[in-house]
Design a protein around this motif. Structure first.
Motif, mmCIF file in Angstrom:
data_model
loop_
_atom_site.group_PDB
_atom_site.id
_atom_site.type_symbol
_atom_site.label_atom_id
_atom_site.label_comp_id
_atom_site.label_asym_id
_atom_site.label_seq_id
_atom_site.Cartn_x
_atom_site.Cartn_y
_atom_site.Cartn_z
ATOM 1 N N ALA A 95 -36.722 24.587 1.284
ATOM 2 C CA ALA A 95 -36.568 22.853 0.999
ATOM 3 C C ALA A 95 -36.558 22.160 1.723
ATOM 4 O O ALA A 95 -35.823 23.084 3.493
ATOM 5 C CB ALA A 95 -34.802 23.495 0.413
ATOM 6 N N GLY A 96 -36.906 20.674 1.605
ATOM 7 C CA GLY A 96 -36.746 19.418 2.515
ATOM 8 C C GLY A 96 -37.942 18.681 2.980
ATOM 9 O O GLY A 96 -37.869 17.860 3.869
ATOM 10 N N GLY A 97 -38.463 19.667 2.776
ATOM 11 C CA GLY A 97 -40.451 19.286 3.198
ATOM 12 C C GLY A 97 -41.001 19.554 2.664
ATOM 13 O O GLY A 97 -40.440 19.590 0.874
ATOM 14 N N SER A 98 -42.055 19.207 2.372
ATOM 15 C CA SER A 98 -43.440 19.345 1.666
ATOM 16 C C SER A 98 -43.693 20.457 1.145
ATOM 17 O O SER A 98 -44.830 20.247 0.553
ATOM 18 C CB SER A 98 -44.399 17.949 2.504
ATOM 19 N N THR A 99 -43.358 21.395 1.907
ATOM 20 C CA THR A 99 -43.516 22.888 0.823
ATOM 21 C C THR A 99 -42.317 23.041 -0.135
ATOM 22 O O THR A 99 -41.483 22.648 -0.480
ATOM 23 C CB THR A 99 -43.151 24.609 2.365
ATOM 24 N N SER A 100 -43.732 24.483 -1.402
ATOM 25 C CA SER A 100 -42.499 23.930 -2.382
ATOM 26 C C SER A 100 -42.606 25.093 -2.648
ATOM 27 O O SER A 100 -43.778 26.367 -2.366
ATOM 28 C CB SER A 100 -43.383 23.186 -3.578
ATOM 29 N N VAL A 101 -41.692 26.088 -3.706
ATOM 30 C CA VAL A 101 -41.244 27.701 -4.111
ATOM 31 C C VAL A 101 -41.691 27.224 -5.761
ATOM 32 O O VAL A 101 -40.465 26.926 -5.913
ATOM 33 C CB VAL A 101 -39.736 27.652 -3.227
ATOM 34 N N THR A 102 -41.784 27.973 -5.977
ATOM 35 C CA THR A 102 -42.219 27.899 -8.122
ATOM 36 C C THR A 102 -41.710 29.868 -7.469
ATOM 37 O O THR A 102 -42.458 31.376 -7.340
ATOM 38 C CB THR A 102 -43.343 28.377 -8.225
#
Length: 267
Positions: A200-207
């Motif tokens: 969390a907190g950046g441009s990387t995303s997790v689904t």
């Protein structure tokens, strides 16, 4: 059936052999082992997974150990086994216990013992633990009235120190700002929510899929991150054009990977 420890612990069918009486025997044997090894004053740390009754079994362990005069702490919620293992080292505990059946089917639960180094117990330690178990089995179990009140058990949040430790090992800032698309499958286990929290907190995303507590493990048979159990994760990777799919087993100490084309990556 006698309590028998195998690879990294004892696992048995809930209500058939994995009962509160047998778990209390394991707990008292653990307390006796800590005392025998001179580790009693450092205390015991207890964690548990998302399986049926795991928290209640963990508290039963804590009540027995505390009733024997040994300090004991229990995780605030379900935790990955590696988090419990690190907690043992970080808190300088004498040992740790995880209530988990790892990747076994839903009808099972289990008891893992971790020595003071947080790793799997060596054969000689398991032999000592089982010696205490055999003695207690022969005596008819743990005497009633020798347990502490659950309200007196300390509950601890192990996540902050564990995540800080991960940040010392891995360039999390770099990963968070890399713009990656990650698909995650905790398989209804104790790893749920961890990857979204870590990245969390950046441009990387997790689904994330299967990210809720359901001890029946629907759709996946049992929570083992093998290719035949990761078809939904593979479809998520290809459907969302993710860079990688990451799966954990029930207590999040095993890893399975899906590449960017939806293919399972064998170890």
């Amino acid at each position: 059936m006698p309590i028998k420890f195998g690879t990294d612990g004892w696992r048995a069918l809930i209500a058939e052999d994995f009962t509160f009486d047998n778990v209390r025997i394991c707990a008292r044997a653990t307390a006796d082992l800590l005392r025998e090894s001179g580790m009693a004053e450092r205390g015991l740390l207890v964690g548990y997974d998302t399986r049926f009754g795991s928290e209640r079994f963990a508290l039963a362990v804590a009540e027995v150990v505390a009733g024997s005069g040994i300090p004991v702490s229990v995780s605030e919620g379900h935790v990955p086994t590696p988090m419990l293992s690190y907690g043992v080292v970080d808190r300088r505990a004498g040992g740790g216990v995880v209530i988990t059946a790892s990747h076994n089917p839903a009808a099972y639960n289990g008891y893992k013992y971790k020595p003071s180094n947080g790793g799997s117990a060596p054969d000689e330690t398991v032999a000592k633990l089982e010696r205490h178990i055999r003695r207690l089995e022969a005596a008819g179990g743990v005497p009633s009235g020798t347990t502490a009140n659950a309200a007196a058990i300390e509950r601890v949040d192990l996540a902050p120190n564990y995540l800080a430790h991960i940040g010392n090992l891995v360039d999390l800032d770099g990963l968070r700002s890399a713009g990656l698309k990650i698909a995650a499958d905790p398989m209804y286990g104790s790893g749920q929510g961890m990857f979204p929290r870590i990245f969390a907190g950046g441009s990387t995303s997790v689904t994330e899929i299967h990210g809720e507590v359901n001890p029946n493990f629907p759709d996946i048979d049992h929570p083992e991150p093998l290719g035949q159990h990761l078809s939904k994760l593979s479809a998520l990777v290809t459907g969302t054009v993710a860079d990688i799919g990451i799966a954990n087993d029930g207590d999040a100490d095993r890893l399975g990977l899906i590449d960017e084309k939806g293919r399972f990556v064998t170890t």
